[in-house]
Design an enzyme around this catalytic site. Sequence first.
Site, mmCIF file in Angstrom:
data_model
loop_
_atom_site.group_PDB
_atom_site.id
_atom_site.type_symbol
_atom_site.label_atom_id
_atom_site.label_comp_id
_atom_site.label_asym_id
_atom_site.label_seq_id
_atom_site.Cartn_x
_atom_site.Cartn_y
_atom_site.Cartn_z
ATOM 1 N N HIS A 172 55.438 48.091 35.847
ATOM 2 C CA HIS A 172 54.280 49.015 35.846
ATOM 3 C C HIS A 172 53.250 48.619 34.784
ATOM 4 O O HIS A 172 52.510 49.461 34.292
ATOM 5 C CB HIS A 172 54.709 50.468 35.588
ATOM 6 C CG HIS A 172 55.886 50.906 36.408
ATOM 7 N ND1 HIS A 172 55.739 51.548 37.615
ATOM 8 C CD2 HIS A 172 57.221 50.769 36.195
ATOM 9 C CE1 HIS A 172 56.952 51.802 38.106
ATOM 10 N NE2 HIS A 172 57.857 51.330 37.270
ATOM 11 N N SER B 162 29.818 32.351 27.828
ATOM 12 C CA SER B 162 28.842 33.289 28.380
ATOM 13 C C SER B 162 27.450 32.837 27.948
ATOM 14 O O SER B 162 27.278 32.294 26.859
ATOM 15 C CB SER B 162 29.141 34.697 27.859
ATOM 16 O OG SER B 162 27.961 35.471 27.853
ATOM 17 N N LYS C 14 32.365 34.519 23.680
ATOM 18 C CA LYS C 14 33.246 34.590 24.844
ATOM 19 C C LYS C 14 33.826 33.273 25.337
ATOM 20 O O LYS C 14 33.190 32.232 25.269
ATOM 21 C CB LYS C 14 32.521 35.288 25.998
ATOM 22 C CG LYS C 14 32.309 36.752 25.668
ATOM 23 C CD LYS C 14 32.052 37.598 26.851
ATOM 24 C CE LYS C 14 33.111 37.558 27.888
ATOM 25 N NZ LYS C 14 32.920 38.566 28.889
ATOM 26 N N GLU D 163 40.088 33.357 37.574
ATOM 27 C CA GLU D 163 39.424 34.414 38.350
ATOM 28 C C GLU D 163 38.992 33.893 39.721
ATOM 29 O O GLU D 163 39.111 34.573 40.739
ATOM 30 C CB GLU D 163 38.192 34.922 37.600
ATOM 31 C CG GLU D 163 38.528 35.669 36.327
ATOM 32 C CD GLU D 163 37.287 35.945 35.496
ATOM 33 O OE1 GLU D 163 36.572 36.903 35.802
ATOM 34 O OE2 GLU D 163 37.025 35.175 34.561
#
Length: 459
Positions: free
Chosen positions: A156, A277, A283, A290
């Site tokens: 979970h 970024s 970043k 992704e």
Amino acid sequence: MTKLWGGRFTKSAEEWVDAFGASIPFDKELVEEDIEGSLAHVKMLAACNILTNDEASTIKTGLETLLEKAKKDELDYSIQNEDIHLNLEKFLTDEIGPVGGKLHTGRSRNDQIATDMHLYLKKHTEEIMDAIKQMQQALLHQAEQHIETIIPGYTHLQRAQPISFAHHLLAYFWMLERDYGRLQDSLKRMNVSPLGAGALAGTTFPIDRHYSAELLGFDSIYENSLDAVSDRDFILEFMSASSMIMMHLSRLSEEMILWSSQEFNFVELDDTFATGSSIMPQKKNPDMAELVRGKTGRVYGNFVSLLTLLKGLPLAYNKDMQEDKEGMFDTVTTVKGSIKIFTGMIETMTVNTDVMAKETHSDFSNATELADYLASKGLPFREAHEVVGKLVLTCIERGIYLLDLPMTDYKQASSLFEEDIYDVLKPSTVVARRNSAGGTGFEQVRKAIESGKTALQQK
Ligand code: ARG
């Protein structure tokens, strides 16, 4: 411009209609397979005395010239010639004259395209199987270095029990092992020759289908000519196996994305597989993971669209089936690319073992241990669960963990607790003791790595 099939027609075609019906913009991808199929076909025609040796050898030379040109990207395909088969036939007759027209004796574009697709997918399935092996190798290699690296295991997405990091990586190894097996199994049904089935019913020429099948490396021939030209199960099986591969990679993507976040900080991806970024200088984004997660959608989409395309088609060939190609090509490219990206990403990631160690010492994922401890001393597990639940609550109130709780508290909770609980609670003890077959115990993980190596060697 006259069509190769234009005899029956009185009106010439409209260019925009031709463009709509043409498959050459995408089926040119099959040029090498198409020529390979033709070379086998013409050799068979000569062997069966359907063409003379001279005719066959002229055609063969012509086809070889076309193959050279294709490899150098020198063929100038035209929409008017509709598809790869008619384009090549036109190039061939331009090259060697009217004898080129004899190549199509005893075959149809229907068995021809089916043959091309079998050849194409066989080759790429084998390449993907190879890529899977590389990725398994990368997982095994990282696993070997992290048998005793402990991370929180989750259910979970809540911390559950500590586990060996190698054990976590190996879970993906075995998923890929099944993926490999599925592709291997699909090859059995894919490696069957449709060539010589003709348009749908076979041919009047005394052809030898077994011979052309053998020349093309197929194990056998389709038993039924209607089935041969209309079967696309082999693509569906590939797409289904591919969907599962992508589902596995997508799950691993999600882990990589979580693990490389500041919140987890379990791994750092190599710069090659991350991007910055344009506005936020701090970043480092896990873009490749992704993207693989995102691309999973198109692979599922290709699978569902082919299933839907075939549903309700009467036998045998229908033009609808021309729509089977782009999804197949796209799935091949996507799956291959995704596996390759992941292989590199796993090989080069930095594992933050210190962060993992710190994390496994600052949670309650060793609570099951305490309950088991009491249960093994005779307390019913339900009661043990209750006792430990209360101890966890005490810790939370004091802002400490189970290893920090003094013996007096333990004694108060149950007289069954002894000093040895501090050893029992250590993450390394917790992991080591899960020594049941397939568990995370270090001994089991070492065995799993050996089985993994054996599995790879047997491929
Ligand atoms: N371009 C066609 C396809 O990809 C080849 C087979 C065409 N056959 C036919 N009878 N029109 O499906």
